[in-house]
Design a protein around this motif. Structure first.
Motif, PDB file in Angstrom:
ATOM      1  N   MET A  71       0.991  -1.089  -0.122  1.00 57.02           N
ATOM      2  CA  MET A  71       0.248  -0.144  -0.132  1.00 57.02           C
ATOM      3  C   MET A  71       0.665   1.369   0.028  1.00 57.02           C
ATOM      4  O   MET A  71       1.791   1.397   0.587  1.00 57.02           O
ATOM      5  CB  MET A  71      -0.876  -0.012   1.311  1.00 57.02           C
ATOM      6  CG  MET A  71      -1.762  -1.113   1.371  1.00 57.02           C
ATOM      7  SD  MET A  71      -2.548  -1.249   3.068  1.00 57.02           S
ATOM      8  CE  MET A  71      -4.086  -0.602   2.063  1.00 57.02           C
ATOM      9  N   ASN A  72       0.445   2.255  -0.845  1.00 60.78           N
ATOM     10  CA  ASN A  72       1.265   3.677  -0.790  1.00 60.78           C
ATOM     11  C   ASN A  72       0.734   4.356   0.182  1.00 60.78           C
ATOM     12  O   ASN A  72      -0.138   5.228  -0.341  1.00 60.78           O
ATOM     13  CB  ASN A  72       1.246   3.700  -2.216  1.00 60.78           C
ATOM     14  CG  ASN A  72       2.220   5.129  -2.466  1.00 60.78           C
ATOM     15  OD1 ASN A  72       3.161   5.306  -1.668  1.00 60.78           O
ATOM     16  ND2 ASN A  72       2.233   5.728  -3.579  1.00 60.78           N
ATOM     17  N   THR A  73       1.033   4.513   1.499  1.00 60.29           N
ATOM     18  CA  THR A  73       0.349   5.386   2.486  1.00 60.29           C
ATOM     19  C   THR A  73       1.700   5.565   3.337  1.00 60.29           C
ATOM     20  O   THR A  73       2.632   4.692   3.604  1.00 60.29           O
ATOM     21  CB  THR A  73      -0.534   4.871   2.915  1.00 60.29           C
ATOM     22  OG1 THR A  73      -1.253   5.794   3.859  1.00 60.29           O
ATOM     23  CG2 THR A  73      -0.563   3.423   3.559  1.00 60.29           C
ATOM     24  N   THR A  74       1.482   6.757   3.964  1.00 59.01           N
ATOM     25  CA  THR A  74       2.338   7.110   5.156  1.00 59.01           C
ATOM     26  C   THR A  74       1.989   6.756   6.428  1.00 59.01           C
ATOM     27  O   THR A  74       2.476   6.832   7.544  1.00 59.01           O
ATOM     28  CB  THR A  74       3.017   8.610   4.969  1.00 59.01           C
ATOM     29  OG1 THR A  74       2.062   9.306   5.041  1.00 59.01           O
ATOM     30  CG2 THR A  74       3.927   8.616   3.740  1.00 59.01           C
ATOM     31  N   SER A  75       0.603   6.334   6.501  1.00 56.82           N
ATOM     32  CA  SER A  75      -0.168   5.832   7.726  1.00 56.82           C
ATOM     33  C   SER A  75      -0.494   4.507   8.029  1.00 56.82           C
ATOM     34  O   SER A  75      -1.334   3.935   7.129  1.00 56.82           O
ATOM     35  CB  SER A  75      -1.410   7.176   7.663  1.00 56.82           C
ATOM     36  OG  SER A  75      -2.232   6.606   8.813  1.00 56.82           O
ATOM     37  N   ILE A  76       0.034   4.015   8.829  1.00 59.43           N
ATOM     38  CA  ILE A  76      -0.652   2.589   9.413  1.00 59.43           C
ATOM     39  C   ILE A  76      -2.016   2.674   9.645  1.00 59.43           C
ATOM     40  O   ILE A  76      -2.622   1.680   9.256  1.00 59.43           O
ATOM     41  CB  ILE A  76       0.451   2.118  10.535  1.00 59.43           C
ATOM     42  CG1 ILE A  76       1.672   1.733   9.898  1.00 59.43           C
ATOM     43  CG2 ILE A  76      -0.302   0.792  10.926  1.00 59.43           C
ATOM     44  CD1 ILE A  76       2.650   1.228  11.019  1.00 59.43           C
ATOM     45  N   ASP A  77      -2.428   3.516  10.279  1.00 61.88           N
ATOM     46  CA  ASP A  77      -3.911   3.711  10.743  1.00 61.88           C
ATOM     47  C   ASP A  77      -4.686   3.611   9.308  1.00 61.88           C
ATOM     48  O   ASP A  77      -5.758   3.080   9.268  1.00 61.88           O
ATOM     49  CB  ASP A  77      -4.287   5.109  11.363  1.00 61.88           C
ATOM     50  CG  ASP A  77      -3.785   4.871  12.787  1.00 61.88           C
ATOM     51  OD1 ASP A  77      -3.417   3.848  13.146  1.00 61.88           O
ATOM     52  OD2 ASP A  77      -3.532   5.980  13.444  1.00 61.88           O
ATOM     53  N   GLU A  78      -4.223   4.515   8.147  1.00 61.95           N
ATOM     54  CA  GLU A  78      -4.921   4.523   7.171  1.00 61.95           C
ATOM     55  C   GLU A  78      -5.015   3.000   6.196  1.00 61.95           C
ATOM     56  O   GLU A  78      -6.000   2.851   5.824  1.00 61.95           O
ATOM     57  CB  GLU A  78      -4.382   5.667   6.165  1.00 61.95           C
ATOM     58  CG  GLU A  78      -4.985   5.659   4.697  1.00 61.95           C
ATOM     59  CD  GLU A  78      -4.474   6.744   3.922  1.00 61.95           C
ATOM     60  OE1 GLU A  78      -5.232   7.462   3.095  1.00 61.95           O
ATOM     61  OE2 GLU A  78      -3.193   6.836   3.878  1.00 61.95           O
ATOM     62  N   ALA A  79      -3.866   2.438   6.479  1.00 63.88           N
ATOM     63  CA  ALA A  79      -3.797   1.104   5.616  1.00 63.88           C
ATOM     64  C   ALA A  79      -4.851   0.327   6.418  1.00 63.88           C
ATOM     65  O   ALA A  79      -5.398  -0.645   5.828  1.00 63.88           O
ATOM     66  CB  ALA A  79      -2.276   0.648   5.849  1.00 63.88           C
ATOM     67  N   ASN A  80      -4.714   0.311   7.681  1.00 64.05           N
ATOM     68  CA  ASN A  80      -5.489  -0.524   8.470  1.00 64.05           C
ATOM     69  C   ASN A  80      -7.171  -0.333   8.221  1.00 64.05           C
ATOM     70  O   ASN A  80      -7.859  -1.375   8.172  1.00 64.05           O
ATOM     71  CB  ASN A  80      -5.309  -0.524  10.015  1.00 64.05           C
ATOM     72  CG  ASN A  80      -4.157  -1.395  10.328  1.00 64.05           C
ATOM     73  OD1 ASN A  80      -3.849  -2.446   9.750  1.00 64.05           O
ATOM     74  ND2 ASN A  80      -3.228  -0.802  11.189  1.00 64.05           N
ATOM     75  N   THR A  81      -7.267   0.846   8.103  1.00 66.52           N
ATOM     76  CA  THR A  81      -8.680   1.464   7.718  1.00 66.52           C
ATOM     77  C   THR A  81      -9.320   0.596   6.700  1.00 66.52           C
ATOM     78  O   THR A  81     -10.222   0.359   6.463  1.00 66.52           O
ATOM     79  CB  THR A  81      -8.962   2.943   7.776  1.00 66.52           C
ATOM     80  OG1 THR A  81      -8.736   3.270   9.216  1.00 66.52           O
ATOM     81  CG2 THR A  81     -10.471   3.162   7.556  1.00 66.52           C
ATOM     82  N   TRP A  82      -8.414   0.992   5.739  1.00 65.78           N
ATOM     83  CA  TRP A  82      -8.622   0.408   4.176  1.00 65.78           C
ATOM     84  C   TRP A  82      -8.835  -0.857   4.244  1.00 65.78           C
ATOM     85  O   TRP A  82      -9.601  -1.466   3.612  1.00 65.78           O
ATOM     86  CB  TRP A  82      -7.534   1.039   3.440  1.00 65.78           C
ATOM     87  CG  TRP A  82      -7.821   0.341   1.710  1.00 65.78           C
ATOM     88  CD1 TRP A  82      -8.667   0.883   1.075  1.00 65.78           C
ATOM     89  CD2 TRP A  82      -7.296  -0.564   1.124  1.00 65.78           C
ATOM     90  NE1 TRP A  82      -8.786   0.669  -0.588  1.00 65.78           N
ATOM     91  CE2 TRP A  82      -8.057  -0.602  -0.188  1.00 65.78           C
ATOM     92  CE3 TRP A  82      -6.681  -1.657   1.567  1.00 65.78           C
ATOM     93  CZ2 TRP A  82      -7.735  -1.712  -1.144  1.00 65.78           C
ATOM     94  CZ3 TRP A  82      -6.399  -2.675   0.582  1.00 65.78           C
ATOM     95  CH2 TRP A  82      -6.725  -2.631  -0.650  1.00 65.78           C
ATOM     96  N   LEU A  83      -7.853  -1.789   4.903  1.00 66.65           N
ATOM     97  CA  LEU A  83      -7.942  -3.162   4.887  1.00 66.65           C
ATOM     98  C   LEU A  83      -9.098  -3.811   5.589  1.00 66.65           C
ATOM     99  O   LEU A  83      -9.560  -4.856   5.433  1.00 66.65           O
ATOM    100  CB  LEU A  83      -6.635  -3.623   5.504  1.00 66.65           C
ATOM    101  CG  LEU A  83      -5.399  -3.631   4.750  1.00 66.65           C
ATOM    102  CD1 LEU A  83      -3.972  -3.728   5.426  1.00 66.65           C
ATOM    103  CD2 LEU A  83      -5.351  -4.519   3.517  1.00 66.65           C
ATOM    104  N   SER A  84      -9.511  -3.213   6.683  1.00 67.24           N
ATOM    105  CA  SER A  84     -10.740  -3.549   7.342  1.00 67.24           C
ATOM    106  C   SER A  84     -12.114  -3.614   6.744  1.00 67.24           C
ATOM    107  O   SER A  84     -13.008  -4.392   6.963  1.00 67.24           O
ATOM    108  CB  SER A  84     -10.881  -2.564   8.722  1.00 67.24           C
ATOM    109  OG  SER A  84     -11.285  -1.244   8.245  1.00 67.24           O
ATOM    110  N   THR A  85     -11.949  -3.124   5.545  1.00 66.04           N
ATOM    111  CA  THR A  85     -13.202  -3.300   4.444  1.00 66.04           C
ATOM    112  C   THR A  85     -13.229  -4.131   3.746  1.00 66.04           C
ATOM    113  O   THR A  85     -14.013  -4.820   2.960  1.00 66.04           O
ATOM    114  CB  THR A  85     -13.350  -2.033   3.579  1.00 66.04           C
ATOM    115  OG1 THR A  85     -12.315  -1.907   2.724  1.00 66.04           O
ATOM    116  CG2 THR A  85     -13.589  -0.782   4.385  1.00 66.04           C
ATOM    117  N   ASP A  86     -12.020  -5.121   3.643  1.00 68.17           N
ATOM    118  CA  ASP A  86     -12.020  -6.523   3.104  1.00 68.17           C
ATOM    119  C   ASP A  86     -12.825  -7.621   3.668  1.00 68.17           C
ATOM    120  O   ASP A  86     -12.419  -7.928   4.719  1.00 68.17           O
ATOM    121  CB  ASP A  86     -10.514  -6.543   2.926  1.00 68.17           C
ATOM    122  CG  ASP A  86     -10.344  -8.136   2.014  1.00 68.17           C
ATOM    123  OD1 ASP A  86     -10.432  -9.231   2.204  1.00 68.17           O
ATOM    124  OD2 ASP A  86      -9.741  -7.893   0.987  1.00 68.17           O
TER     125      ASP A  86
END
Length: 140
Positions: A1-16
């Motif tokens: 994932m191309n992000t600088t925020s682990i929280d953003e990555a986790n939020t996005w992944l939580s929709t899978d």
């Protein structure tokens, strides 16, 4: 994932749906490439199979004293592997979480059993297959 925020990555992944159904366990770690990099793959996508080697730190009272020396030897070992042109990317994670190595062609576990840090007990490794769009690691 191309992000600088682990929280953003986790939020996005939580929709899978697979993650919501607890089918997959994921580690979200900041990756610092030392060889290669991460790029956006371009359409039309061509899927490729690589070998994904995950190194995990194994630091405890029996290995802590040897860790700095063996980690340096591990880095030298990886540089030698990269000379054969088989390495797609290599990098480390923060906070002594280990690192990854992504390689073309099949790899025998014995190769990594000869890694000085693995032999010395300060790193563990596992090899898995990775299916990814060609170009995702800036490879041609």
């Amino acid at each position: 994932m191309n992000t600088t925020s682990i929280d953003e990555a986790n939020t996005w992944l939580s929709t899978d749906p697979g993650i919501q159904a607890n089918r997959w366990k994921l580690d979200v770690l900041p990756y610092q490439p030392r060889i290669g990099g991460v790029c956006v793959a371009k359409e039309p996508y061509e899927m490729v199979t690589y070998n994904f080697i995950r190194f995990r730190s194994n630091i405890h009272k029996e290995t802590v004293d040897d860790y700095p020396v063996l980690l340096k030897r591990h880095d030298e070992f990886l540089k030698q592997l990269a000379k054969n042109g088989n390495v797609i990317t290599e990098g480390i994670f923060d906070d002594q979480e280990g690192g990854i190595l992504i390689m073309k062609d099949d790899i025998q576990p014995e190769v990594f059993e000869n890694d000085p840090a693995v032999k010395g007990g300060t790193l563990l490794f596992e090899i898995k297959k990775l299916w990814v769009a060609k170009g995702a690691f800036c490879e041609q």
